[in-house]
Scaffold this active site. Structure first.
Site, PDB file in Angstrom:
ATOM      1  N   ALA A   1       0.858  -1.182   0.000  1.00 38.64           N
ATOM      2  CA  ALA A   1       0.000   0.000   0.000  1.00 38.64           C
ATOM      3  C   ALA A   1       0.890   1.227   0.000  1.00 38.64           C
ATOM      4  O   ALA A   1       1.686   1.420   0.916  1.00 38.64           O
ATOM      5  CB  ALA A   1      -0.911   0.000   1.222  1.00 38.64           C
TER       6      ALA A   1
ATOM      7  N   GLY B   1      -1.952   4.967  -3.451  1.00 41.44           N
ATOM      8  CA  GLY B   1      -2.693   3.825  -3.981  1.00 41.44           C
ATOM      9  C   GLY B   1      -2.174   2.534  -3.387  1.00 41.44           C
ATOM     10  O   GLY B   1      -1.364   2.541  -2.456  1.00 41.44           O
TER      11      GLY B   1
ATOM     12  N   VAL C   1      -1.102  -1.804  -4.466  1.00 42.97           N
ATOM     13  CA  VAL C   1      -0.617  -2.617  -5.578  1.00 42.97           C
ATOM     14  C   VAL C   1      -1.041  -4.069  -5.406  1.00 42.97           C
ATOM     15  O   VAL C   1      -0.933  -4.637  -4.312  1.00 42.97           O
ATOM     16  CB  VAL C   1       0.925  -2.526  -5.682  1.00 42.97           C
ATOM     17  CG1 VAL C   1       1.429  -3.370  -6.845  1.00 42.97           C
ATOM     18  CG2 VAL C   1       1.356  -1.074  -5.840  1.00 42.97           C
TER      19      VAL C   1
ATOM     20  N   ASP D   1      12.018  10.783  -6.498  1.00 40.96           N
ATOM     21  CA  ASP D   1      11.502  10.158  -5.275  1.00 40.96           C
ATOM     22  C   ASP D   1      12.137   8.786  -5.059  1.00 40.96           C
ATOM     23  O   ASP D   1      11.434   7.775  -4.974  1.00 40.96           O
ATOM     24  CB  ASP D   1       9.975  10.031  -5.387  1.00 40.96           C
ATOM     25  CG  ASP D   1       9.326   9.652  -4.052  1.00 40.96           C
ATOM     26  OD1 ASP D   1       9.935   9.925  -2.998  1.00 40.96           O
ATOM     27  OD2 ASP D   1       8.222   9.090  -4.076  1.00 40.96           O
TER      28      ASP D   1
END
Length: 695
Positions: A210, A214, A216, A365
């Site tokens: 998580a 969102g 997965v 990121d």
């Protein structure tokens, strides 16, 4: 849907139009597609039993991929974008909601701060670190996605957080609360427009991870059997982050107006971060980012970027290739596969430098959840929602800035801030120079291999705060990317230095890049006070050879172009002087070797019968010449021992020397050598012979 024009190859334009549930692609007028029309169905075809079959491609794989991508873009046409004005209009009329969220944040963070103050007062700050770290992770999780993003950033900063906090906040990367699976599966069907059982032969009953925006699932495509990762966006995420950014932006205005110590435009930084978070909400854009990233950087065998399945991707659903791997901060799991974390981090640093300084398109990121070590030893990049770009001028300026730092040329460093867009051109940089000198003179007492990136960032930050700098968003993201990688490496090796791992790349770029700015930077590095610094060239070659892309051929040609160019007269003068000095060192050094290796009775018969030596120079001068000769020979050995060195690489030099400019340069070098050797010979002949002592 309106027709869309795309360019997929040089000079060839395609138009895409929708008719019913089909897209068609055709070339511009005057071109023919050939005997096969470029058509592909809008969704997966099914047979009579409803079982999906492979897509029918009538125009080649490229046309099919293009159509699939266009249709994915059409599905994401209503994706949200960040607009401060829209947020202000929306939440400005909702004072109750704004006040409620503000109080929620203040109460959560205020109570945590109060506990820290009480721990400090009672002397239990260290003992309660783990407990408080767990509480902070829980607070960030409760406050939602915006604060989860903040916690993810802090989890990779060992310079800011104690180990207990790093470990707890790292769990925010993939251990967030999930939302109902039924909602996720409904989102997939709604976004893709077909039943989920028509897409996947199997899908995990619950998410395998998580993320902040969102969660997965692991699934298997029905038509091909390919294992894929399916990311589904959280419901209501836009509302949650929209309100938070509205509040944070208001805080930014307050800081800009009343906090004088912070000279950076905080609102601009918040807007930049918010825009990138909103871009992460558009999964089609993330897919396009992954495709571009793969094109630019996956040409290296140790980098892996997953493929995107466009037919099963939309604004809120992203389907990509499944990657087996271990998170980069799980050292024991990585080493159990016979891999080393440091090697993988070094690969990440080299790739990041290419991102930041070569193509300018970089992953902004790179937290541990987005970097995996595969069993094959590759470094896999995931999650391409947050990307950024380094302006072209800034890429060269950053490398030049490093050169000026190494040279301790603080005036040039200060001027670099114009090119880096830190300062307006009308700002006087002279007051900044002493501050740079005070910090870097101390920092540079360390060697490059000892210099810590954190030390430089913190020290430079202190300088930036004192003067009217406006740090661009791209630069802040660059620092974050490199500090994240150094932070990951520090888990495995507390002595790791990101600058030491970066230096080979900088050396290679300086030696091989034909960019005029970098060529000038190389000249600044190698020449000082009219003398060539052979030790600097040797260091650059030693470090540059550590970069797998280093080419001896590339290191020769740009230098020649600079040397023989119309603006190279000053450099030619310096080069001629150095060529004469080196040739003299080689000839006289060889003469000294011959003299020293001759039998003693032969030496007494040599020039003038001087028993003190064959050359008219002091021992110190002779030693300096011999050292220079040895260094030049070492440099030549470094070049010739390069993997891709070939004697034919010297052919361009011979060709250049046959040109008028080359012949002129060669003639001046020969003339200078002749004069120096004639002067040496005359000096030798005029020496007073030494009379051998009588027996």
């Amino acid at each position: 849907m309106a027709a869309m024009n795309l360019v997929v190859s040089a000079g060839v334009h395609y138009s895409c139009s929708k008719a019913g549930n089909r897209f068609s692609i055709s070339k511009s007028k005057g071109y023919k597609l050939g005997t096969r029309a470029a058509l592909v169905e809008a969704g997966p075809r099914v047979d009579g039993s409803g079982t999906p079959v492979a897509l029918q491609v009538l125009g080649g794989d490229r046309a099919a991929e293009l159509q699939a991508e266009v249709k994915a873009m059409a599905r994401a046409v209503n994706a949200s974008v960040y607009s401060p004005e829209l947020l202000a209009n929306k939440y400005g009329s909702r004072p109750v909601q704004v006040v409620s969220r503000t109080l929620e944040i203040l109460v959560a963070l205020g109570s945590f701060s109060t506990k820290l103050l009480l721990d400090q007062r009672d002397g239990t700050l260290d003992r309660n670190k783990r407990k408080r770290a767990i509480e902070l992770r829980s607070i960030f999780t409760r406050l939602g996605p915006t604060f989860v993003k903040l916690g993810q950033g802090l989890s990779t900063r060992p310079d800011l957080c104690p180990p207990e906090y790093l470990e707890e906040l790292a769990e925010l990367q993939d251990a967030l609360p999930t939302f109902p699976d039924a909602d996720a599966f409904s989102c997939i069907e709604r976004e893709l427009g077909i039943p989920i059982e028509s897409i996947f032969s199997s899908i995990s009953a619950s998410p395998i991870a998580a993320a902040s925006l969102g969660q997965v699932y692991k699934a298997q495509l029905k038509y091909s059997g390919q294992t894929v990762a399916v990311k589904v966006q959280r419901a209501g995420i836009e509302e949650a982050i929209g309100l938070d950014f509205y509040l944070i932006r208001g805080l930014g205005f307050f800081i800009n107006k009343y906090v004088d110590i912070i000279t950076t435009d905080v609102v601009a930084l918040i807007d930049e971060f918010a825009r990138r978070v909103y871009q992460e909400l558009n999964y089609v854009q993330e897919g396009k980012n992954a495709k571009k990233f793969k094109t630019l950087y996956a040409d290296k065998e140790d980098i892996l970027v997953p493929d995107i399945y466009w037919n099963y991707t939309s604004g809120k659903v992203l389907t990509m290739e499944w990657v087996n791997g271990v998170k980069l901060n799980q050292q024991s799991a990585i080493e159990s596969q016979g891999l080393k974390v440091i090697d993988l981090v070094t690969t990440g640093i080299q790739c990041s430098l290419r991102q930041l300084l070569e193509h300018g398109y970089f992953h902004a990121d790179p937290h541990p959840g987005n970097l995996l070590a595969t069993p094959e030893g590759k470094l896999a990049f995931l999650d391409f929602g947050m990307m950024s770009e380094t302006p072209e001028d800034a890429r060269s300026a950053i490398i030049g800035h490093v050169v000026h730092m190494v040279n301790r040329d603080y005036e040039a460093m200060a001027r670099d801030y114009y090119a880096l867009d830190f300062l307006e051109t009308d700002v006087d940089v002279s007051p900044i120079v002493p501050a740079l000198r005070d910090f870097f003179d101390d920092a540079l007492n360390y060697t490059v291999s000892e210099l810590n990136f954190k030390t430089l960032v913190d020290g430079l930050g202190n300088v930036l705060y004192q003067y009217p700098f406006n740090v661009p968003a791209y630069y802040a993201l660059i620092l974050r990317s490199l500090t994240v990688l150094e932070g990951l490496a520090l888990y495995a090796d507390p002595n790791f230095k990101v600058l030491a791992a970066s230096y080979p790349y900088f050396a290679k770029r300086l030696l091989t890049d034909p960019n005029p700015y970098l060529r000038d930077a190389l000249v600044e590095l190698l020449f000082k006070d009219g003398r060539f610094r052979w030790n600097r060239l040797e260091d650059l070659l030693i470090e540059g050879r550590k970069d797998r892309d280093f080419s001896a051929k590339d290191a020769l040609q740009p230098v020649l172009k600079l040397l023989l160019g119309p603006d190279g007269e000053e450099l030619r003068t310096l080069t001629i002087k150095e060529a004469v000095r080196v040739t003299e060192a080689v000839i006289l050094g060889s003469a000294a070797d011959t003299y020293n290796s001759a039998p003693s009775f032969v030496r007494t018969l040599m020039i003038n019968g001087n028993g003190n030596g064959a050359l008219a120079m002091t021992s110190a001068d002779l030693e300096a010449l011999m050292d220079l000769r040895k260094q030049v020979f070492r440099i030549w050995a470094l070049l010739t021992s390069s993997e891709n060195f070939d004697p034919t690489l010297l052919q361009p030099i011979l060709q250049v020397l046959q040109q008028p400019e080359g012949r002129s340069l060669g003639g001046r070098v020969v003339g200078g050598i002749t004069q120096r050797l004639a002067a040496r010979l005359l000096q030798q002949l005029l020496r007073t012979p030494t009379v051998p002592a009588s027996s």
